[in-house]
Design a protein around this motif. Structure first.
Motif, PDB file in Angstrom:
ATOM      1  N   SER A 136      92.874  57.591 -23.049  1.00  0.00           N
ATOM      2  CA  SER A 136      93.846  58.633 -23.400  1.00  0.00           C
ATOM      3  C   SER A 136      93.098  59.912 -23.765  1.00  0.00           C
ATOM      4  O   SER A 136      92.306  59.923 -24.716  1.00  0.00           O
ATOM      5  N   ARG A 137      93.315  60.950 -23.018  1.00  0.00           N
ATOM      6  CA  ARG A 137      92.646  62.227 -23.267  1.00  0.00           C
ATOM      7  C   ARG A 137      93.620  63.357 -22.961  1.00  0.00           C
ATOM      8  O   ARG A 137      94.570  63.198 -22.189  1.00  0.00           O
ATOM      9  N   LYS A 138      93.363  64.506 -23.600  1.00  0.00           N
ATOM     10  CA  LYS A 138      94.239  65.652 -23.397  1.00  0.00           C
ATOM     11  C   LYS A 138      93.958  66.279 -22.045  1.00  0.00           C
ATOM     12  O   LYS A 138      92.809  66.509 -21.671  1.00  0.00           O
ATOM     13  N   PHE A 139      95.036  66.557 -21.330  1.00  0.00           N
ATOM     14  CA  PHE A 139      94.904  67.169 -20.010  1.00  0.00           C
ATOM     15  C   PHE A 139      95.111  68.678 -20.137  1.00  0.00           C
ATOM     16  O   PHE A 139      96.114  69.145 -20.666  1.00  0.00           O
TER      17      PHE A 139
ATOM     18  N   SER B 190      99.924  72.651 -10.020  1.00  0.00           N
ATOM     19  CA  SER B 190     100.689  71.471  -9.617  1.00  0.00           C
ATOM     20  C   SER B 190      99.775  70.417  -9.005  1.00  0.00           C
ATOM     21  O   SER B 190      99.913  69.215  -9.270  1.00  0.00           O
ATOM     22  N   HIS B 191      98.818  70.874  -8.202  1.00  0.00           N
ATOM     23  CA  HIS B 191      97.870  69.943  -7.586  1.00  0.00           C
ATOM     24  C   HIS B 191      96.992  69.268  -8.638  1.00  0.00           C
ATOM     25  O   HIS B 191      96.666  68.076  -8.517  1.00  0.00           O
ATOM     26  N   GLN B 192      96.597  70.017  -9.675  1.00  0.00           N
ATOM     27  CA  GLN B 192      95.797  69.425 -10.749  1.00  0.00           C
ATOM     28  C   GLN B 192      96.560  68.303 -11.449  1.00  0.00           C
ATOM     29  O   GLN B 192      96.021  67.221 -11.707  1.00  0.00           O
ATOM     30  N   VAL B 193      97.821  68.599 -11.754  1.00  0.00           N
ATOM     31  CA  VAL B 193      98.644  67.573 -12.398  1.00  0.00           C
ATOM     32  C   VAL B 193      98.810  66.364 -11.477  1.00  0.00           C
ATOM     33  O   VAL B 193      98.693  65.207 -11.898  1.00  0.00           O
TER      34      VAL B 193
ATOM     35  N   GLU C 232     106.385  69.423  -9.166  1.00  0.00           N
ATOM     36  CA  GLU C 232     107.295  70.537  -8.882  1.00  0.00           C
ATOM     37  C   GLU C 232     107.699  71.251 -10.170  1.00  0.00           C
ATOM     38  O   GLU C 232     107.807  72.490 -10.201  1.00  0.00           O
ATOM     39  N   ASP C 233     107.920  70.481 -11.240  1.00  0.00           N
ATOM     40  CA  ASP C 233     108.283  71.089 -12.515  1.00  0.00           C
ATOM     41  C   ASP C 233     107.142  71.946 -13.051  1.00  0.00           C
ATOM     42  O   ASP C 233     107.362  73.061 -13.550  1.00  0.00           O
ATOM     43  N   VAL C 234     105.913  71.447 -12.926  1.00  0.00           N
ATOM     44  CA  VAL C 234     104.747  72.217 -13.377  1.00  0.00           C
ATOM     45  C   VAL C 234     104.597  73.483 -12.549  1.00  0.00           C
ATOM     46  O   VAL C 234     104.312  74.570 -13.079  1.00  0.00           O
ATOM     47  N   GLU C 235     104.803  73.346 -11.256  1.00  0.00           N
ATOM     48  CA  GLU C 235     104.692  74.516 -10.386  1.00  0.00           C
ATOM     49  C   GLU C 235     105.717  75.581 -10.777  1.00  0.00           C
ATOM     50  O   GLU C 235     105.398  76.778 -10.845  1.00  0.00           O
TER      51      GLU C 235
END
Length: 758
Positions: free
Chosen positions: A510-513, A686-689, A415-418
């Motif tokens: 660990s990788r960058k998203f 948001s869905h990606q996250v 929700e925060d990302v959205e």
């Protein structure tokens, strides 16, 4: 322990109690105990081997313990075979012709061995019982059974065998059915005279070491000779306090001189006592007279032979005092039987009983060690299983709590990302004109160049907005996602096994998203149609657009065109410069829209009513005042200004102006279209996250599920191991109790047969 009941020998000649039965019963008893002990040790050997080879039990029984028990089983097998061959053995020694064979025959109540005038024993003869009905003999070094029917045949066989010497042994097997004494595991051994050889040491080593009783058959008509004493001195050196009886044979000769009988008896007794007590030191002075007897073996043999034939026992030519000599011989037999039975039981069974106790104790100790080891490992396995079960419950409960917690966290972050993406995209849409102004490319009004220009413009907008959104959101979103992933790992690590904990970074790399902002401007703005034709700002079209709304202006213009075409069908349509706003592009489906006159008048009235709020209303009022004041001059001035304005706008309508117009039209169009996909794009991010975090959590959950399976498998293994350990404990306890029972039987045997009776 209760004393054993008195035993009666099955003897047709006498009905008295036989002490020899004491040895027979003891032998049967100890053989039964050894049979049980051997079976017990074999069972423990199989148990130890099975336990030792069971890899799941982690070597509760060691290889050394298994081999030790197997060695005990082998020893017990040998001892059991030895016990089966054990018998009481009495050896008769004395000078030649002292009546050794006659004494043996008298004890056997039959003429078994050759004796008398012309018969001297030239080798060792052992007489033992056989279950066969026929007598036979075996010579030393041969297992051939030579049949004999009479004493004369035996004597003939002995004298005809030239290979026999004084050191040879001939075993005579006499049917037990003919002689009751041989039924009680008694072996009587006759010997050559001690005065016929100097190889006394070899005799002792070969024939005397296993003898339970020695009988010195002396001649009462003479005294003890040095050869006899010398032999028993050597026996006494080899054996510890041998049981020795002295028979003064041919005591019937004393009947011819009755007046000297007591003096001679005392003289013989004193010498024999001195020999046994002072020289050999085998008995106490008080017991020595009980080992000295005065007998006439020939009289006893003849008497018993007559009785066996149904004749009177005292029949025939018997010297005076026969009954006393017979009673003394019987006293010798009783004393001898009591002594040999007690001595044989002790010498033949005592060491084996001690060895059996030691073996039983050792095996019992091994069973105790196995039981203790199994008990310790069982307790450890129970504790381990309890720990694993507690850990499994903890993992399950903690996982359920974490699932709820992580779901809430994922939802909050999504929700925060959205919200962030939606806000950032709204701001970027507001400054879309900046992105478009930054676009520079070759521009020309021709359709082909316009198509290329618009395609590059769309790519520029797509790339620019993507970069700006990434700059605004990606770092914050990536940090938030990584923080959440670290939180997941930190909370899930305690639920994972140690091996998986060390490899957690390999399982969850660990990788960058990076968010993917797929605006898809090419598709979104595919129906954009620019309008870069010259349009005069005070032209008819522009004025209509000013007074009417854009949609109503288009419909009004269509209606006017239709009316003009109807009234003047032959005249072409006048091309009046359009003054409509360049941002408005008529959609294709509006070409068919037609406004009625009533609708047009309603729109004009409505928009005219609002002229007071517009600049045009001021112009009209001012124009009216000027008209009243000036008149036609105003018209001329207005026309001149109108023409100059048209000329100015026409001259300034260059390619650059067309490009600016197209960009402005595109800004207005793209802004409207992008506003439509703000919620979709933010939801997509948001869905990606959510998908990224859910994937990470799923991997961790998969590891936790694997941990649960491993814990369940380990609990099953521990349960099986505990069951096996309980079986081992139960079996070892049962074997230990068997050992205790065997120890009790051995102790009972010791108390009954080996310890002196009070």
């Amino acid at each position: 322990m209760a004393a054993a009941p008195p035993l009666r020998r099955s003897d047709s000649a006498r009905g008295e109690f036989s002490p020899l039965k004491h040895f027979v019963v003891a032998k049967k008893k100890i053989c039964d105990v050894f049979e049980q002990l051997l079976e017990y040790v074999k069972e423990t050997s199989e148990f130890a081997e099975e336990t030792c080879e069971n890899k799941a039990l982690e070597k509760i029984a060691s290889q050394d313990q298994k081999l030790e028990i197997q060695a005990y089983a082998d020893k017990l097998t040998i001892i059991k075979e030895v016990l089966a061959r054990r018998h009481m053995k009495v050896a008769f020694f004395g000078r030649t012709s002292n009546g050794k064979s006659t004494v043996i025959n008298a004890m056997l109540r039959d003429r078994v061995l050759p004796s008398g005038i012309g018969h001297t024993t030239n080798c060792f003869l052992s007489v033992e019982g056989t279950d066969d009905d026929k007598a036979f003999l075996k010579t030393e070094g041969s297992e051939e059974e030579k049949s004999i029917k009479t004493v004369n045949q035996l004597a003939h066989a002995l004298h005809m065998d030239e290979s026999l010497d004084a050191g040879s042994l001939v075993r005579v097997f006499w049917p037990k059915s003919k002689c009751a004494l041989l039924r009680d595991d008694l072996v009587l051994m006759d010997s050559p005279g001690t005065d016929v050889t100097s190889q006394l040491d070899s005799w002792i080593d070969k024939f005397c070491l296993d003898a339970d009783v020695f009988v010195l058959v002396a001649n009462s008509e003479s005294t003890l000779m040095n050869t006899e004493k010398h032999f028993f001195h050597k026996v006494n050196e080899r054996l510890s306090k041998p049981n020795i009886f002295i028979l003064n044979n041919r005591w019937d000769a004393s009947a011819n001189e009755p007046e000297y009988m007591e003096d001679v008896r005392k003289q013989h007794t004193d010498r024999c006592v001195d020999f046994l007590v002072e020289e050999l030191k085998v008995v106490d002075p008080e017991q020595a007279p009980n080992h000295i007897f005065f007998v006439s073996a020939k009289e006893v043999l003849n008497s018993r032979m007559q009785r066996a034939q149904g004749m009177p026992e005292t029949g025939g030519a018997l010297a005076e005092g026969f009954q006393e000599r017979l009673k003394e011989f019987q006293s010798f037999e009783r004393t001898f039987e009591e002594c040999i039975s007690q001595s044989a039981v002790k010498t033949k069974f005592e060491q084996h009983t001690i060895r059996a106790k030691q073996i039983t104790e050792k095996v019992q100790g091994i069973m105790d060690a196995i039981n203790i080891e199994a008990a310790e490992k069982r307790v450890a396995a129970l504790e381990d299983r309890e720990y694993q079960m507690d850990r499994l419950d903890f993992v399950r409960n903690q996982l359920n709590l974490l699932i709820d917690d992580i779901k809430k966290k994922i939802k909050a972050i999504s929700e925060d990302v959205e919200a962030k993406v939606s806000s950032a995209m709204g701001e970027e849409i507001c400054r879309l004109h900046v992105i478009i102004d930054e676009f520079h490319a070759d521009f020309h009004p021709s359709p082909h160049v316009l198509q290329i220009y618009k395609s590059e413009l769309l790519s520029h907008v797509e790339e620019g907005m993507g970069k700006n959104l990434a700059f605004r959101c990606s770092d914050a979103v990536n940090a938030s996602v990584q923080d959440s992933q670290r939180y997941m790992i930190e909370t899930m690590i305690p639920l994972l096994p140690s091996a998986a904990q060390s490899q957690i970074h390999m399982l969850v790399p660990s990788r960058k998203f990076d968010l993917s902002y797929d605006l898809n401007c090419a598709t979104l703005c595919s129906d954009f149609q620019e309008n870069i034709e010259f349009q005069f700002s005070l032209g008819w079209t522009a004025l209509v657009h000013r007074f009417l709304s854009s949609a109503n202006a288009q419909r009004a213009l269509k209606l006017v065109d239709q009316n003009l075409q109807t009234s003047r069908p032959a005249l072409p349509l006048a091309s009046t410069p359009s003054s409509g706003p360049p941002s408005m592009v008529a959609p294709p489906n509006q070409e068919k829209a037609v406004m009625t006159q009533e609708e047009l008048m309603l729109a004009v009235a409505t928009n005219f009513a609002s002229l007071t709020s517009r600049t045009s209303m001021s112009v009209v009022i001012v124009g009216g005042v000027v008209w009243r004041t000036i008149g036609w001059r105003l018209i001329a001035l207005s026309a001149s200004l109108y023409g100059l304005l048209y000329l100015y706008e026409r001259l300034t309508w260059t390619t650059k102006a067309k490009e600016r117009t197209l960009k402005q039209q595109f800004v207005d169009y793209a802004t409207e279209k992008l506003q439509l996909i703000v919620s979709f794009t933010s939801a997509n991010c948001s869905h990606q996250v959510q998908q990224e975090m859910a994937t990470t959590f799923a991997r961790l959950c998969q590891q936790v599920d694997q941990t649960q399976k491993e814990l369940e498998a380990e609990i099953c293994q521990l349960t099986a191991k505990i069951d096996q350990l309980e079986t081992v404990q139960s079996h070892s306890k049962r074997l230990r109790h068997k050992a205790t029972e065997l120890e009790r039987q051995l102790e009972a045997f010791t108390q009954q047969y080996l310890q002196p009776q009070q």
